[in-house]
Design an enzyme around this catalytic site. Structure first.
Site, PDB file in Angstrom:
ATOM      1  N   LEU A  33       0.815  -1.224   0.000  1.00 28.61           N
ATOM      2  CA  LEU A  33       0.000   0.000   0.000  1.00 28.61           C
ATOM      3  C   LEU A  33       0.848   1.272   0.000  1.00 28.61           C
ATOM      4  O   LEU A  33       0.357   2.329   0.398  1.00 28.61           O
ATOM      5  CB  LEU A  33      -0.984   0.003   1.185  1.00 28.61           C
ATOM      6  CG  LEU A  33      -1.939  -1.203   1.241  1.00 28.61           C
ATOM      7  CD1 LEU A  33      -2.857  -1.104   2.461  1.00 28.61           C
ATOM      8  CD2 LEU A  33      -2.781  -1.300  -0.028  1.00 28.61           C
ATOM      9  N   TYR A 139      14.071   4.032 -14.346  1.00 28.28           N
ATOM     10  CA  TYR A 139      12.855   3.207 -14.290  1.00 28.28           C
ATOM     11  C   TYR A 139      12.926   2.096 -15.336  1.00 28.28           C
ATOM     12  O   TYR A 139      12.766   0.909 -15.031  1.00 28.28           O
ATOM     13  CB  TYR A 139      11.625   4.097 -14.508  1.00 28.28           C
ATOM     14  CG  TYR A 139      10.374   3.333 -14.822  1.00 28.28           C
ATOM     15  CD1 TYR A 139       9.722   2.595 -13.831  1.00 28.28           C
ATOM     16  CD2 TYR A 139       9.846   3.322 -16.116  1.00 28.28           C
ATOM     17  CE1 TYR A 139       8.573   1.879 -14.132  1.00 28.28           C
ATOM     18  CE2 TYR A 139       8.698   2.612 -16.415  1.00 28.28           C
ATOM     19  CZ  TYR A 139       8.067   1.892 -15.424  1.00 28.28           C
ATOM     20  OH  TYR A 139       6.936   1.178 -15.724  1.00 28.28           O
ATOM     21  N   PHE A 167       2.635   0.308 -23.221  1.00 33.81           N
ATOM     22  CA  PHE A 167       2.965   1.674 -23.580  1.00 33.81           C
ATOM     23  C   PHE A 167       2.179   2.544 -22.580  1.00 33.81           C
ATOM     24  O   PHE A 167       2.104   2.167 -21.422  1.00 33.81           O
ATOM     25  CB  PHE A 167       2.739   1.891 -25.080  1.00 33.81           C
ATOM     26  CG  PHE A 167       3.894   1.261 -25.878  1.00 33.81           C
ATOM     27  CD1 PHE A 167       4.155  -0.116 -25.782  1.00 33.81           C
ATOM     28  CD2 PHE A 167       4.772   2.035 -26.613  1.00 33.81           C
ATOM     29  CE1 PHE A 167       5.257  -0.702 -26.429  1.00 33.81           C
ATOM     30  CE2 PHE A 167       5.876   1.463 -27.275  1.00 33.81           C
ATOM     31  CZ  PHE A 167       6.115   0.097 -27.183  1.00 33.81           C
ATOM     32  N   ASN A 168       1.633   3.684 -22.929  1.00 29.41           N
ATOM     33  CA  ASN A 168       1.108   4.551 -21.857  1.00 29.41           C
ATOM     34  C   ASN A 168      -0.340   4.216 -21.508  1.00 29.41           C
ATOM     35  O   ASN A 168      -1.226   4.385 -22.337  1.00 29.41           O
ATOM     36  CB  ASN A 168       1.264   6.015 -22.256  1.00 29.41           C
ATOM     37  CG  ASN A 168       2.712   6.446 -22.177  1.00 29.41           C
ATOM     38  OD1 ASN A 168       3.582   5.803 -22.770  1.00 29.41           O
ATOM     39  ND2 ASN A 168       2.986   7.493 -21.435  1.00 29.41           N
ATOM     40  N   LEU A 190       0.517  12.349 -17.631  1.00 30.00           N
ATOM     41  CA  LEU A 190       0.010  13.488 -18.401  1.00 30.00           C
ATOM     42  C   LEU A 190      -1.517  13.589 -18.403  1.00 30.00           C
ATOM     43  O   LEU A 190      -2.067  14.661 -18.099  1.00 30.00           O
ATOM     44  CB  LEU A 190       0.532  13.369 -19.854  1.00 30.00           C
ATOM     45  CG  LEU A 190       0.086  14.471 -20.798  1.00 30.00           C
ATOM     46  CD1 LEU A 190       0.658  15.816 -20.378  1.00 30.00           C
ATOM     47  CD2 LEU A 190       0.513  14.141 -22.236  1.00 30.00           C
ATOM     48  N   PHE A 208       6.492  19.397 -20.400  1.00 33.45           N
ATOM     49  CA  PHE A 208       7.937  19.273 -20.216  1.00 33.45           C
ATOM     50  C   PHE A 208       8.672  19.194 -21.561  1.00 33.45           C
ATOM     51  O   PHE A 208       8.857  18.116 -22.107  1.00 33.45           O
ATOM     52  CB  PHE A 208       8.262  18.045 -19.364  1.00 33.45           C
ATOM     53  CG  PHE A 208       7.633  18.062 -17.993  1.00 33.45           C
ATOM     54  CD1 PHE A 208       7.654  19.217 -17.217  1.00 33.45           C
ATOM     55  CD2 PHE A 208       7.021  16.934 -17.470  1.00 33.45           C
ATOM     56  CE1 PHE A 208       7.074  19.241 -15.947  1.00 33.45           C
ATOM     57  CE2 PHE A 208       6.442  16.948 -16.203  1.00 33.45           C
ATOM     58  CZ  PHE A 208       6.466  18.103 -15.450  1.00 33.45           C
TER      59      PHE A 208
END
Ligand SMILES: NC(=O)c1ccc[n+]([C@@H]2O[C@H](COP(=O)([O-])OP(=O)(O)OC[C@H]3O[C@@H](n4cnc5c(N)ncnc54)[C@H](O)[C@@H]3O)[C@@H](O)[C@H]2O)c1
Ligand SMILES: O=c1ccn([C@@H]2O[C@H](COP(=O)(O)OP(=O)(O)O[C@H]3O[C@H](CO)[C@H](O)[C@H](O)[C@H]3O)[C@@H](O)[C@H]2O)c(=O)[nH]1
Length: 321
Positions: A33, A139, A167-168, A190, A208
């Site tokens: 957690l 990462y 992917f995202n 994002l 960014f």
């Protein structure tokens, strides 16, 4: 099957847990957690509040697990550049403890949340699984390290392993009986940040960098709906084969720049999203777009909600729940 889901109190893990329970599996969630939420664990699953380092407490010899689905980890590429040590500790040392425990308990299968970040700045787009791996951030390096550990495990001990390279991920599971979405604190991604701006919870969005070698100068990403991603895990579980380490990229094959995403958020929500351009975030690749041909062919995976507007719409519905 009897399944151990690490990180099942987090965003992706909780959605996958919901689908596994729906399919009739027995699910135990292992999560400390640190970023997840106990109330995100779907009803019907058993939560064990413990860290990866203590996985052997659950994966005892005789516990009878048929597979581990391994989501637990630290996920923020930007943070990994300024606090790398915690990424190595959790994503590699913690994952190795899990692997040791799974071996000792005789668990035959593992499905692992790998990432597009292992590819770094790919030479060509869309990226196939055969592309060289060269992460640009810590990462990605830590996630790739455990991919390599899985390959070794498969060769030495015959584990059936599947690495899914997401992917995202975005969107939310939006059903009458289940509403599960992204609840990171602080949020770094994002789309949820842009939605918080649209909802008036933040004054503006920082973009960014606008000097990348991309059509509008901002980074390009391939977004995948969390429900489509979750569905791939059930297919991967069935496809896992002893002595094979399968690797599949999961995305929709469409690249959207950060500014295009912001435009889509404005269109879906009908609210303004003020933007300020700030310097690049360390470690960000310019463009990541998936080829998921292999997952479609070998797993029979077909995304049901591939449109960015639908993903944003579901995330917006979740935020306003
Ligand atoms: N969200 C994305 O866009 C994305 C993209 C590619 C890959 N992934 C991978 O998917 C996985 C899940 O991502 P997410 O977005 O659901 O993240 P998340 O932060 O929502 O969930 C991670 C969960 O793991 C738990 N956890 C972290 N360290 C732990 C530890 N040492 N012991 C036990 N539990 C621990 C957290 O409490 C949390 O519940 C991660 O492995 C991530 O690398 C995510
Ligand atoms: O406030 C913000 C947040 C993000 N971005 C930009 O938006 C893009 C996407 O960033 P995210 O943080 O949403 O996602 P990442 O591409 O960095 O990483 C995500 O997808 C990766 C795979 O591509 C990973 O696996 C990782 O876990 C997951 O966080 C990047 O150019 C980032 O710099 C902004 O401009 N402003």
């Amino acid at each position: 099957m009897k399944l151990l889901v690490t990180g099942g109190a987090g965003y992706v893990g909780s959605v996958v847990t919901r689908l596994l329970l729906d399919a009739g599996h027995e699910v135990v969630v292992l999560d400390d957690l640190r970023t997840g939420h106990a109330d995100a664990v779907p009803r019907g699953a058993t939560l064990v509040t413990a860290g990866l380092a203590d996985a052997a407490r659950v994966l005892t010899p005789g516990s009878g697990f048929d597979a581990v689905l391994h989501f637990a980890g630290l996920i923020a590429a930007g943070e990994s550049m300024v606090r790398p040590e915690i990424y190595w500790d959790v994503n590699v040392v913690g994952s190795l403890a899990l692997l040791h425990a799974a071996r000792a308990a005789g668990v035959p299968r593992m499905v692992y949340s790998s990432t597009a970040a292992v590819y770094g700045n790919p030479a060509r787009i869309p990226v196939p699984e055969t592309a060289p791996t060269a992460p640009t951030n810590t990462y990605g390096a830590t996630k790739l390290a455990f991919d390599h550990a899985l390959t070794s495990e498969v060769h030495a001990y015959g584990l059936a392993a599947v690495s899914l390279r997401y992917f995202n991920v975005c969107g939310a599971l939006v059903r009458d009986d289940a509403m599960i979405g992204e609840r990171h604190d602080p949020e770094t991604h994002l789309i949820p940040i842009a939605l918080e701006v649209a909802a008036g919870r933040r004054p503006h969005l920082e973009v960014f960098g606008d000097d990348y070698d991309t059509p509008d100068g901002t980074c390009v990403r391939d977004y995948i709906h969390v429900a489509d991603l979750a569905a791939a895990h059930l297919l991967a579980l069935d496809a896992a084969t002893p002595k094979e380490h399968r690797v599949y990229n999961l995305g929709n094959g469409n690249g959207f720049s950060n500014l295009q995403v912001v435009d889509a958020v404005r269109a879906v929500t009908g609210h303004p999203v003020p933007v300020r351009v700030s310097p690049r975030r360390g470690g960000d690749p310019a463009a990541l777009v998936a080829s998921s041909v292999l997952a479609r062919r070998e797993l029979g995976w077909t995304p049901a909600r591939p449109a960015l507007h639908d993903m944003i719409g579901d995330a917006w519905a979740y935020l306003r729940r």
